[in-house]
Design a protein around this motif. Structure first.
Motif, PDB file in Angstrom:
ATOM      1  N   HIS A 147      95.803-109.561   1.423  1.00 28.10           N
ATOM      2  CA  HIS A 147      95.894-110.069   2.787  1.00 28.10           C
ATOM      3  C   HIS A 147      96.300-108.959   3.756  1.00 28.10           C
ATOM      4  CE1 HIS A 147      94.945-114.308   2.706  1.00 28.10           C
ATOM      5  NE2 HIS A 147      95.699-114.497   1.646  1.00 28.10           N
ATOM      6  N   TYR A 201     102.063-112.298   8.106  1.00 32.07           N
ATOM      7  CA  TYR A 201     101.862-112.891   6.779  1.00 32.07           C
ATOM      8  C   TYR A 201     102.839-112.273   5.779  1.00 32.07           C
ATOM      9  CZ  TYR A 201      99.989-113.159   2.035  1.00 32.07           C
ATOM     10  OH  TYR A 201      99.871-113.315   0.672  1.00 32.07           O
ATOM     11  N   ARG A 205     105.511-114.144   3.401  1.00 29.78           N
ATOM     12  CA  ARG A 205     105.274-114.179   1.957  1.00 29.78           C
ATOM     13  C   ARG A 205     106.393-113.499   1.164  1.00 29.78           C
ATOM     14  NH1 ARG A 205     105.753-114.082  -2.435  1.00 29.78           N
ATOM     15  NH2 ARG A 205     104.290-113.910  -4.180  1.00 29.78           N
ATOM     16  N   ASN A 252      89.658-114.448   5.129  1.00 29.03           N
ATOM     17  CA  ASN A 252      90.715-115.351   4.662  1.00 29.03           C
ATOM     18  C   ASN A 252      90.175-116.332   3.630  1.00 29.03           C
ATOM     19  OD1 ASN A 252      93.414-116.306   4.757  1.00 29.03           O
ATOM     20  ND2 ASN A 252      92.905-117.824   6.304  1.00 29.03           N
ATOM     21  N   ASN A 264      96.248-116.751   4.667  1.00 32.35           N
ATOM     22  CA  ASN A 264      97.099-116.257   5.744  1.00 32.35           C
ATOM     23  C   ASN A 264      97.192-117.384   6.770  1.00 32.35           C
ATOM     24  OD1 ASN A 264      98.170-115.150   8.118  1.00 32.35           O
ATOM     25  ND2 ASN A 264      97.272-113.141   7.721  1.00 32.35           N
TER      26      ASN A 264
END
Length: 278
Positions: A147, A201, A205, A252, A264
């Motif tokens: 990502h 993101y 995360r 994505n 994301n």
């Protein structure tokens, strides 16, 4: 630290769209003994389906509660090795007009998938959240999370290095539209929002679990090896001014369908940036 120049006017390309005029014609009702047919409900959009399933535990939340809910959701993922990242990027960043090529993040150049490597004009794996910011290197986890890994020109990647993101600097001759100085890097307008959403993101995360540092954006530059990256205020503006486009949305989806099986959330819900970082 070099002084930043004043913010330049936004340089987004103009988009054209064909406007279609629709003329509403009123209907006339007639008395009849035949019951009116039951209307067929319209199909739910892909976003509505995601909200009802993938994001159901985040809907309606804001602030720390939203961030926590999203962390739990997106932490359920398949992790790649650093070698596997090469093939993944060939799929996630494929040129929609030439399947033999990938699009390079900072230059926007379409380049053969087979030219990945370490040569000056090859493309390599750029950690948008610089891997030294938190010292995670290329370890499976943040170091291999696609990502925030993108194909970039080797020498342009070297120029960006581990700098924070901000407005200002001198334009790169090799990558027009990109600017840099001693402590920051400004990407071209077309991917400013992409960069911001990748950074945010990572902050959601990776929050100190899995043996890695708690990654957080802040509003400064020259963060060094701290698990922080900036500037948050600029990243928020970039995300607002450059909303997700078709390429970013496709990327994505490919990551979700084929590789990590997580998303994301700031691509699906750009408004969540402001809901978390007020």
């Amino acid at each position: 630290m070099s002084a930043h120049r004043s913010h330049r006017p936004w340089r987004r390309p103009l988009l054209s769209a064909a406007a279609i005029a629709a003329i509403a014609v009123p209907s006339v009702a007639f008395a009849t003994d035949t019951p009116a047919p039951t209307s067929t409900p319209s199909p739910r959009s892909a976003q509505q389906t995601l909200d009802d399933t993938y994001y159901k535990d985040a809907i309606g939340k804001t602030g720390p509660e939203l961030k926590g809910a999203l962390h739990t959701i997106i932490s359920k993922q398949t992790k790649l090795s650093y070698d596997e990242v090469w093939d993944a990027l060939k799929a996630t960043d494929e040129d929609p007009d030439n399947p033999a090529n990938v699009i390079l993040l900072y230059t926007g150049r379409s380049q053969s998938k087979t030219t990945n490597g370490g040569g000056e004009d090859d493309w390599n794996r750029e950690h948008v959240w610089a891997k030294s910011h938190g010292d995670f290197g290329t370890a499976t986890g943040p170091g291999t999370d696609i990502h925030h890994l993108r194909p970039t020109d080797v020498s342009v990647n070297s120029t960006r290095g581990s700098k924070d993101f901000d407005n200002g600097g001198e334009e790169l001759a090799e990558a027009p539209g990109n600017y840099t100085d001693d402590d920051s890097y400004e990407p071209r307008d077309a991917v400013k929002g992409d960069v911001a959403r990748m950074i945010l993101y990572m902050a959601v995360r990776y929050d100190g679990e899995d043996g890695f540092a708690d990654l957080e954006p802040n509003d400064q530059v020259d963060n060094g090896s701290a698990p922080a990256i900036g500037r948050l205020s600029v990243l928020k503006q970039w995300s607002n001014d450059d909303p997700p486009d078709a390429f970013e949305k496709r990327r994505n989806q490919v990551i979700f369908d084929q590789f990590q099986h997580n998303r994301n959330p700031f691509i699906d819900h750009p408004e969540w940036v402001g809901d978390i970082w007020k």
